[in-house]
Design an enzyme around this catalytic site. Structure first.
Site, short mmCIF file in Angstrom:
data_model
loop_
_atom_site.label_atom_id
_atom_site.label_comp_id
_atom_site.label_asym_id
_atom_site.label_seq_id
_atom_site.Cartn_x
_atom_site.Cartn_y
_atom_site.Cartn_z
N LYS A 1 46.64 34.15 36.59
CA LYS A 1 45.98 32.94 37.07
C LYS A 1 45.68 31.97 35.92
O LYS A 1 45.76 32.35 34.74
CB LYS A 1 44.70 33.35 37.81
N TYR B 1 47.90 31.05 49.95
CA TYR B 1 46.61 31.63 50.34
C TYR B 1 46.24 31.30 51.79
O TYR B 1 45.05 31.33 52.14
CB TYR B 1 45.51 31.14 49.40
N ASN C 1 39.39 35.44 38.17
CA ASN C 1 39.53 36.89 37.98
C ASN C 1 40.92 37.30 37.48
O ASN C 1 41.39 38.40 37.73
CB ASN C 1 39.09 37.65 39.23
N GLU D 1 55.20 37.82 49.86
CA GLU D 1 54.75 37.09 48.66
C GLU D 1 55.84 37.02 47.59
O GLU D 1 55.99 36.00 46.92
CB GLU D 1 53.47 37.74 48.10
P1 IDP Z 1 41.98 39.87 45.79
O1 IDP Z 1 42.54 38.82 44.83
O2 IDP Z 1 41.26 40.96 45.06
O3 IDP Z 1 43.01 40.39 46.76
P2 IDP Z 1 40.93 38.28 48.00
O4 IDP Z 1 39.81 38.71 48.87
O5 IDP Z 1 42.31 38.33 48.58
O6 IDP Z 1 40.84 39.13 46.65
O7 IDP Z 1 40.61 36.81 47.53
C1 IDP Z 1 41.60 36.00 46.92
C2 IDP Z 1 41.01 35.31 45.71
O8 IDP Z 1 40.00 34.40 46.14
C3 IDP Z 1 40.28 36.23 44.73
O9 IDP Z 1 41.14 36.89 43.83
C4 IDP Z 1 39.37 35.25 44.03
O10 IDP Z 1 40.06 34.47 43.05
C5 IDP Z 1 38.96 34.34 45.18
N1 IDP Z 1 37.72 34.81 45.82
C6 IDP Z 1 37.57 35.89 46.64
N2 IDP Z 1 36.30 36.02 47.07
C7 IDP Z 1 35.63 34.98 46.52
C8 IDP Z 1 34.26 34.54 46.58
O11 IDP Z 1 33.41 35.14 47.24
N3 IDP Z 1 33.96 33.42 45.87
C9 IDP Z 1 34.87 32.71 45.15
N4 IDP Z 1 36.16 33.09 45.07
C10 IDP Z 1 36.53 34.20 45.74
#
Ligand code: IDP
Ligand code: MG
Length: 145
Positions: free
Chosen positions: A11, A51, A114, A128
């Site tokens: 990212k 997304y 992250n 994907e």
């Molecule tokens: P993942 O990347 O671990 O699969 P997902 O639930 O698919 O997590 O969420 C996609 C991305 O959205 C996450 O990697 C993160 O960058 C962002 N994200 C997820 N939950 C939150 C949140 O509660 N606040 C802000 N960003 C979030």
């Protein structure tokens, strides 16, 4: 164990902090082999499409803004059980909950910034991977190490 391919994204927070090499090293050390790779800057439409499953979530708009804020590395990782293995190596979405030694524990700054994306199921991995790479852009090879 089945050999699988999964989509991984380094990212913008990873690229802009100069962590591409360090993160790729973790994948290689743990047995996931890059078989396709590209540095790109996602358009808003590309990020929204990628997304789309999250479009109703409260963080969707910010996530698209973050993912289009700078270049990313999109790659296909291959290995035994690659989809689940990649998720394990990445660690929990929120780095505060990520296990020691995982990429997100080592490098992530917040639940949003992250560091890495990884497909969450074998079916989603197929979708994907195809979102970013044609089959002719994926190149399997044997490791000699
Ligand atoms: P993942 O990347 O671990 O699969 P997902 O639930 O698919 O997590 O969420 C996609 C991305 O959205 C996450 O990697 C993160 O960058 C962002 N994200 C997820 N939950 C939150 C949140 O509660 N606040 C802000 N960003 C979030
Ligand atoms: Mg996800």
């Amino acid at each position: 164990m089945a050999t699988e391919r999964t989509l991984s994204i380094l990212k913008p927070d990873c690229v802009e902090r100069g962590l591409i090499g360090k993160v790729l090293a973790v994948f290689e050390e743990k047995g996931l082999k890059p078989v396709a790779m590209r540095l790109t800057h996602l358009s808003q439409a590309e990020a929204e499409g990628f997304y789309a499953v999250h479009r109703e979530r409260p963080f969707f708009k910010d996530l698209v803004k973050f993912m289009t804020s700078g270049p990313v590395v999109v790659q296909v990782l291959e290995g035994d059980n690659a989809v689940a293995k990649n998720r394990e190596i990445m660690g929990a979405t929120n780095p505060a909950n990520a296990a020691p030694g995982t990429i997100r524990k080592l490098f992530a700054q917040s639940i949003e910034r992250n560091t890495v994306h990884g497909s969450d199921s074998v079916d989603n991995a197929k979708v994907e991977v195809a979102y970013f790479f044609r089959s002719t852009e994926q190149h399997g090879y044997e490791w000699k190490r």
